[in-house]
Design an enzyme around this catalytic site. Structure first.
Site, PDB file in Angstrom:
ATOM      1  N   ASP A 197      30.894  54.626  35.055  1.00 46.04           N
ATOM      2  CA  ASP A 197      31.515  55.228  36.236  1.00 46.04           C
ATOM      3  C   ASP A 197      30.740  56.493  36.609  1.00 46.04           C
ATOM      4  O   ASP A 197      29.791  56.879  35.910  1.00 46.04           O
ATOM      5  CB  ASP A 197      32.990  55.547  35.979  1.00 46.04           C
ATOM      6  CG  ASP A 197      33.842  55.347  37.238  1.00 46.04           C
ATOM      7  OD1 ASP A 197      33.415  55.798  38.319  1.00 46.04           O
ATOM      8  OD2 ASP A 197      34.932  54.744  37.141  1.00 46.04           O
ATOM      9  N   HIS A 244      38.361  45.674  45.882  1.00 48.23           N
ATOM     10  CA  HIS A 244      39.192  45.802  47.085  1.00 48.23           C
ATOM     11  C   HIS A 244      38.953  47.125  47.828  1.00 48.23           C
ATOM     12  O   HIS A 244      39.405  47.291  48.959  1.00 48.23           O
ATOM     13  CB  HIS A 244      40.678  45.660  46.742  1.00 48.23           C
ATOM     14  CG  HIS A 244      41.234  46.773  45.906  1.00 48.23           C
ATOM     15  ND1 HIS A 244      41.628  46.593  44.606  1.00 48.23           N
ATOM     16  CD2 HIS A 244      41.463  48.084  46.177  1.00 48.23           C
ATOM     17  CE1 HIS A 244      42.084  47.733  44.119  1.00 48.23           C
ATOM     18  NE2 HIS A 244      41.989  48.654  45.063  1.00 48.23           N
TER      19      HIS A 244
END
Length: 337
Positions: A197, A244
């Site tokens: 990340d 998403h």
């Protein structure tokens, strides 16, 4: 006229805001934490503790009771229900209150600007002129804690839905917070996880891994999947509630980056709330997709759409294993030939 078709049904939809704000207010006041471990309160005691009048105290407690968050006995004492005791008491392993606060403080105000998002096709929860994306250090104060609440409860279901015993090393792409890594490592004792990340997210994640006692099994790799090559040497890659957030072109771009990092025979796991292929539901997936209108430029996609993109990236989709979680309703598996 059918009872399910009419103004009562519409009123139930409309009153959703009342129910949510009752939950959010009680969570903000730490009502459920105060009543944990068998605690009880009367309306008068509650009003005195929070320095509010009897009328609003009674209204809030009655609303929470009607919603199944509290119970009231014959003597007028209020106490937690099993659901509140397990998920709304601060400090419990799967405390959900942090996500309630994200919706209340981060998303709810944005809906006052929903028309702007609808007409302008842009998010409203963050300043698109000043911030690069939703995932900006400016929202770190409460956003990441809330995401952990949502993810940890979903990760437990993924651990049941997919057998990770055949996987030795898992790369959790965009797995900041390490909720999936922690839950999967707790269930599968031989599993090693690397969380990839943004660097500042890795910094936020490191203390949580330490608190879980999993520093030896969960590693961190800072980077940007739009700019950097993903770490190699993993049997499988996980994308949990990542895709998403992005538009279709970026979804394909992320999938291609992941495909490049998967060894032959390795798998990509996409854990998401899949909208049905006919775009008719299910309600939670469709509404969370609608929520992306104020959050990002993405939406919840269908399994068919993902399968097309996976095939374009050279992966073989193997279907969706369904489950019912707060943050996802299934996992789509794809294998690299």
């Amino acid at each position: 006229m059918s009872p399910s078709v009419g103004p009562v049904t519409l009123m139930e939809l409309t009153s959703g805001v009342y129910a949510f704000k009752a939950l959010a207010m009680a969570t903000e006041l730490d009502v459920f934490t105060e009543l944990s471990n068998g605690g009880r309160t009367t309306t008068t005691t509650f009003a005195d503790r929070h320095r509010i009048a009897l009328r609003p105290a009674e209204l809030l407690l009655t609303a929470c009771t009607a919603l199944g968050l509290l119970r009231r006995d014959a003597e007028g004492f209020y106490s937690n229900t099993q659901m509140s005791e397990e998920y709304l008491v601060r400090g419990r392993p799967y405390y959900f209150g942090d996500w309630v606060m994200v919706v209340d403080r981060h998303e709810y105000p944005a809906y006052l600007k929903l028309a702007d998002s609808l007409r302008g096709n842009h998010p409203a929860t963050w300043d698109v002129e000043l911030q690069e994306s939703l995932f900006d250090p400016a929202v770190a104060e409460y956003f990441w804690e809330g995401m952990y609440s949502l993810s940890a409860n979903t990760a437990r279901l993924l651990a049941d839905a997919f057998d990770f015993r055949a996987i030795n090393r898992l790369l959790d792409v965009g797995g900041g917070g390490a909720a999936f890594g922690i839950e999967l490592c707790r269930r599968y004792f031989d599993l090693q996880v690397t969380v990839f990340d943004l660097p500042f997210v890795c910094d936020l994640t490191r203390p949580r891994i330490a608190r879980a006692g999993l520093e030896g099994r969960i590693g961190l790799a800072g980077g940007d999947f739009f700019a950097d090559t993903l770490p190699t040497g993993h049997d499988a890659l996980l994308l949990s509630n990542i895709l998403h957030d992005w538009d279709e072109a970026d979804v394909l771009r992320i999938i291609r980056v992941c495909a490049d990092a998967i060894p032959p025979g390795g798998r990509l796991l996409i854990c998401e709330s899949f909208v049905a292929d006919d775009k008719a539901g299910p309600p939670l997936a469709a509404l969370m997709s609608f929520n992306m209108l104020v959050e990002t430029w993405g939406r919840n996609y269908t399994a068919a759409e993902y399968s097309t993109w996976l095939s374009e990236a050279g992966l073989h989709p193997e279907g969706v294993t369904a489950f019912e979680g707060p943050g996802a309703n299934g996992v789509l598996i794809a294998r690299k030939p």
